[in-house]
Design a protein around this motif. Sequence first.
Motif, PDB file in Angstrom:
ATOM      1  N   ARG A  64      -4.861   4.775  -8.229  1.00 15.64           N
ATOM      2  CA  ARG A  64      -4.466   4.037  -7.031  1.00 15.64           C
ATOM      3  C   ARG A  64      -4.687   2.543  -7.228  1.00 15.64           C
ATOM      4  O   ARG A  64      -3.839   1.718  -6.887  1.00 15.64           O
ATOM      5  CB  ARG A  64      -5.266   4.525  -5.816  1.00 15.64           C
ATOM      6  CG  ARG A  64      -4.758   3.903  -4.516  1.00 15.64           C
ATOM      7  CD  ARG A  64      -5.562   4.333  -3.310  1.00 15.64           C
ATOM      8  NE  ARG A  64      -4.837   3.999  -2.105  1.00 15.64           N
ATOM      9  CZ  ARG A  64      -5.393   3.511  -1.010  1.00 15.64           C
ATOM     10  NH1 ARG A  64      -6.697   3.315  -0.967  1.00 15.64           N
ATOM     11  NH2 ARG A  64      -4.672   3.231   0.046  1.00 15.64           N
ATOM     12  N   LEU A  88      -1.323  13.329   0.257  1.00 18.77           N
ATOM     13  CA  LEU A  88      -0.954  11.972   0.664  1.00 18.77           C
ATOM     14  C   LEU A  88      -0.809  11.872   2.178  1.00 18.77           C
ATOM     15  O   LEU A  88      -1.237  10.879   2.781  1.00 18.77           O
ATOM     16  CB  LEU A  88       0.338  11.544  -0.030  1.00 18.77           C
ATOM     17  CG  LEU A  88       0.763  10.086   0.184  1.00 18.77           C
ATOM     18  CD1 LEU A  88      -0.335   9.128  -0.249  1.00 18.77           C
ATOM     19  CD2 LEU A  88       2.055   9.780  -0.556  1.00 18.77           C
ATOM     20  N   ASP A 100       0.939   3.885  -3.062  1.00 17.67           N
ATOM     21  CA  ASP A 100       0.422   5.243  -2.893  1.00 17.67           C
ATOM     22  C   ASP A 100       1.485   6.287  -3.196  1.00 17.67           C
ATOM     23  O   ASP A 100       1.179   7.359  -3.733  1.00 17.67           O
ATOM     24  CB  ASP A 100      -0.132   5.422  -1.482  1.00 17.67           C
ATOM     25  CG  ASP A 100      -1.485   4.742  -1.297  1.00 17.67           C
ATOM     26  OD1 ASP A 100      -2.075   4.302  -2.300  1.00 17.67           O
ATOM     27  OD2 ASP A 100      -1.947   4.644  -0.143  1.00 17.67           O
ATOM     28  N   THR A 102       0.807  -1.213   0.000  1.00 19.55           N
ATOM     29  CA  THR A 102       0.000   0.000   0.000  1.00 19.55           C
ATOM     30  C   THR A 102       0.843   1.268   0.000  1.00 19.55           C
ATOM     31  O   THR A 102       0.619   2.190  -0.789  1.00 19.55           O
ATOM     32  CB  THR A 102      -0.943   0.008   1.218  1.00 19.55           C
ATOM     33  OG1 THR A 102      -1.631  -1.238   1.283  1.00 19.55           O
ATOM     34  CG2 THR A 102      -1.939   1.145   1.116  1.00 19.55           C
ATOM     35  N   ARG A 114      -3.196   9.350   4.252  1.00 18.59           N
ATOM     36  CA  ARG A 114      -2.639   8.276   5.082  1.00 18.59           C
ATOM     37  C   ARG A 114      -3.083   8.415   6.534  1.00 18.59           C
ATOM     38  O   ARG A 114      -3.331   7.416   7.214  1.00 18.59           O
ATOM     39  CB  ARG A 114      -1.109   8.283   4.993  1.00 18.59           C
ATOM     40  CG  ARG A 114      -0.582   7.656   3.709  1.00 18.59           C
ATOM     41  CD  ARG A 114       0.914   7.773   3.590  1.00 18.59           C
ATOM     42  NE  ARG A 114       1.410   6.977   2.465  1.00 18.59           N
ATOM     43  CZ  ARG A 114       2.630   7.082   1.968  1.00 18.59           C
ATOM     44  NH1 ARG A 114       3.489   7.948   2.492  1.00 18.59           N
ATOM     45  NH2 ARG A 114       3.010   6.315   0.956  1.00 18.59           N
TER      46      ARG A 114
END
Length: 251
Positions: free
Chosen positions: A104, A59, A29, A25, A63
């Motif tokens: 994504r 980002l 990302d 992940t 997150r």
Amino acid sequence: MASVCSENNDVSAIFFDLDNTLIQTRKCDTRTCNKFIEMLEQEYGLPKEMAVESAASFLRAFRARPDDDSFAFEEWPAHLWRNSLPKNYRHLAKTLSTEWLKYRYQNLTLSNDVIHLLESLREDYLLGLITNGPSRAQWYKIDRLGLRKYFDCVLVSGDLPWEKPDQHIFLEACKLLNVEPRTCIMVGDRLDTDIKGGKKAELGGTIWVPLQKEEQSSILPDFTIDKVTELPEVLSNSPKLKRCARTSTVC
């Protein structure tokens, strides 16, 4: 290499973490974020530094909080983009949100090696997926990647009163699979959630797949492997228990 085994009990079930264990992940990302820096600069005319800062700000926020139930699912990333873009570019937020989800999930996939691993293990073990995170975001990811078919039990912390490292989420998985904790192992990338929680639940073994090998902690896994596909190397000397015939359970 020694194998995972607890007090002469064979391993009957393997629990996996999702993000940064089965799917990369964080790396995916970051790759998507870099794509958006190019997009903001080349397609929408943001100056280079502004494009870098806007994408990085998005980002970080994503997150920290990948979903918010007070927003529609597609609207949440749009909200984060609006907060990350300079004022005169905020009209791009909805378009960027749509593009973010598209790119994504072009990057965020199960590798063929991991698919082969899960299919092979499921011939001999019960498999569980235990993941922390908001319910809607994690289930979207699970369904988008078609993960349910690989597991006998799926637990998302957002659906439950507990999250890793609370021992109860691991014990709930054991209960659903009708197995004793001492015959289960936990595989994950985080010492503070996956490994600590597995130990608190007194599982038969914990296997760490570190993102950063230099990470220092008082929490010690039973085994450390470089990537999840190396898992059979620590299972090879443990007699396998054939899976009982039962209907797959998704909780």
